[in-house]
Design a protein around this motif. Sequence first.
Motif, PDB file in Angstrom:
ATOM      1  N   LYS A  96       0.851  -1.184   0.000  1.00  5.32           N
ATOM      2  CA  LYS A  96       0.000   0.000   0.000  1.00  5.32           C
ATOM      3  C   LYS A  96       0.888   1.237   0.000  1.00  5.32           C
ATOM      4  O   LYS A  96       1.760   1.377   0.860  1.00  5.32           O
ATOM      5  CB  LYS A  96      -0.923   0.000   1.217  1.00  5.32           C
ATOM      6  N   ARG A  97       0.627   2.112  -0.957  1.00  8.65           N
ATOM      7  CA  ARG A  97       1.390   3.348  -1.066  1.00  8.65           C
ATOM      8  C   ARG A  97       0.422   4.497  -1.312  1.00  8.65           C
ATOM      9  O   ARG A  97      -0.385   4.453  -2.239  1.00  8.65           O
ATOM     10  CB  ARG A  97       2.416   3.290  -2.204  1.00  8.65           C
ATOM     11  N   GLY A  98       0.489   5.488  -0.467  1.00  7.77           N
ATOM     12  CA  GLY A  98      -0.389   6.626  -0.645  1.00  7.77           C
ATOM     13  C   GLY A  98      -1.856   6.264  -0.549  1.00  7.77           C
ATOM     14  O   GLY A  98      -2.698   6.862  -1.232  1.00  7.77           O
ATOM     15  N   LEU A 107       5.559  -1.605  -8.311  1.00  2.00           N
ATOM     16  CA  LEU A 107       6.666  -1.435  -7.361  1.00  2.00           C
ATOM     17  C   LEU A 107       8.008  -1.540  -8.081  1.00  2.00           C
ATOM     18  O   LEU A 107       8.932  -0.760  -7.815  1.00  2.00           O
ATOM     19  CB  LEU A 107       6.597  -2.496  -6.262  1.00  2.00           C
ATOM     20  N   GLN A 110       8.614   1.630  -9.963  1.00  2.00           N
ATOM     21  CA  GLN A 110       8.981   2.742  -9.077  1.00  2.00           C
ATOM     22  C   GLN A 110      10.426   2.622  -8.621  1.00  2.00           C
ATOM     23  O   GLN A 110      11.160   3.616  -8.541  1.00  2.00           O
ATOM     24  CB  GLN A 110       8.032   2.780  -7.878  1.00  2.00           C
ATOM     25  N   ALA A 143      11.167   5.956   1.530  1.00  2.00           N
ATOM     26  CA  ALA A 143       9.711   5.883   1.634  1.00  2.00           C
ATOM     27  C   ALA A 143       9.191   4.591   1.006  1.00  2.00           C
ATOM     28  O   ALA A 143       8.273   3.949   1.545  1.00  2.00           O
ATOM     29  CB  ALA A 143       9.084   7.095   0.950  1.00  2.00           C
ATOM     30  N   LEU A 144       9.772   4.203  -0.131  1.00  2.00           N
ATOM     31  CA  LEU A 144       9.372   2.955  -0.776  1.00  2.00           C
ATOM     32  C   LEU A 144       9.698   1.761   0.122  1.00  2.00           C
ATOM     33  O   LEU A 144       8.868   0.854   0.314  1.00  2.00           O
ATOM     34  CB  LEU A 144      10.088   2.823  -2.123  1.00  2.00           C
ATOM     35  N   ASP A 147       7.254   1.462   3.060  1.00  2.00           N
ATOM     36  CA  ASP A 147       5.933   0.959   2.685  1.00  2.00           C
ATOM     37  C   ASP A 147       5.928  -0.554   2.474  1.00  2.00           C
ATOM     38  O   ASP A 147       4.994  -1.252   2.907  1.00  2.00           O
ATOM     39  CB  ASP A 147       5.430   1.663   1.422  1.00  2.00           C
ATOM     40  N   GLN A 151       3.612  -2.164   5.056  1.00  2.00           N
ATOM     41  CA  GLN A 151       2.281  -2.352   4.488  1.00  2.00           C
ATOM     42  C   GLN A 151       2.281  -3.248   3.252  1.00  2.00           C
ATOM     43  O   GLN A 151       1.713  -2.881   2.223  1.00  2.00           O
ATOM     44  CB  GLN A 151       1.678  -0.995   4.121  1.00  2.00           C
TER      45      GLN A 151
END
Length: 486
Positions: A96-98, A107, A110, A143-144, A147, A151
């Motif tokens: 889950k991102r944002g 993913l 990114q 941040a990646l 997450d 999550q």
Amino acid sequence: MRRCLVALAALNFAVPALAATPGVDAPPLPQPPRAVVMPPLHEHTLPNGLTLVVAPRSTAPVVTLGVLVRAGPELDPPGRAGTAAMTAGLLSKGAKRGGRAVSATELARQAEALGTSLDAGSGWRSSTVAMTVTTPKLDAAAALLADVVRQPTLAAAELERARAQSLDGLRVTLGDPAQVSVLVARRQYWGDTAYGRLVAPATLKRLTRSDIAAFHAAWYRPERTVLVLAGDIDLARGRALAERLFGNWRVAGQVPVVPAAAKPEPLPEALLLIDMPGSGQSGVMVTAPFVETRSSERRIGQVASTVLGGGYSARLNQEVRIKRGLSYGAFSEVEVHPQAGMLHASTQTNHPTAVQVLDLLRGEIRRLADAPPPADELAARQATLVGSFARRLETTGGLASLVVAQLVAARPLDELARTVDEVMAVTPEQVQSFAKTHWKPDALRGVIAGDLKAAGDTLVPLNGSARRITIDALDLEQPTLAKPAK
């Protein structure tokens, strides 16, 4: 035409040879020895229990980020071997991102946009995710990473895909005599303990998404997590990053009780023969006791293992490959755990020479106890260890991996700075004493996996002293390794 070519050849031979330029058309000249310098390591604990370790190195604008969760296969639930590895593998397969679920493909895109990839895996007492990026990409990469650790979606479809890949890999493994000997030797030495339980097709098929989610919920928590940052970063920025991305991480409930660390519970048979009809070669492995992670002899044992099988010119390879041509290579390694460890020496050879190679491996281990290694031999093997350590320090990824390994071993981080001195301080007499104390003849155990019929009469001397198991009867889930009799 022929006369012309002869003339040209004569002309070429008449031209004086030009001096080779070191580093261009000849190997570079040796440089003066350089000191191996470990950068300072800064440790900080967040209020939620997460540990931060920063290893600053400003030689290049690059940072390696790694998240270590102190949980590995030793925590797999009974009958669910492979849970830790599957959980770690699924971290990069969706998160889950944002506020929205992001697929494995997204993913990967990114991460690729940051010039990197997500590397996830699991080992004893560790599950890790790591990335290496240029400094301007650090915040986005962190941040990646946060997450995917905090999550992950642990999607059922990704579990099925990973299961299918693992089953295919295990089928290949169970057809490879070298890999079979590794698996069998582990159970033979550790028995039915956490370190001896093996992933089998049945256990992989048994895993459910609920098993994976429960493992993540129980063990992926800040109190068991370390964020490692190595490279172009200082402690102040590292703390700010950790607090922003992990500071609000809370997991309900108490930290689960960690089971007591296992000690070896060897099978009664000191020699196991696994019959694999039609296999191309035989895998041969010998195991011996090793010390625990906090032992004062740990460094001596590491050097002793390197004398045995730590490189091309080490003893095992000398005897098996160089002198006799019985294999492409024979080497040894050690694994160290909180209550005990294991040395394993292994190789592959033709079926009729498997017993000879087994005797050579066992003989070289025992021979180390008979006399101290000559000073020049020991110095060469110490140089191997120091060189390997120094090369890892050359990259941020290598530096981060050294820090993670030290954390997994639950040993002080400042010990890393003493590695070279400790290795070089080991004496020949200490190596002999270690081997004499820990590698007694009756403590050695052996496995041969291959086509036993093709080995012919060479196995006759083992009659009565070895247990045979056919590959069809081998059951990695059973404490005895054999399927129950019907």
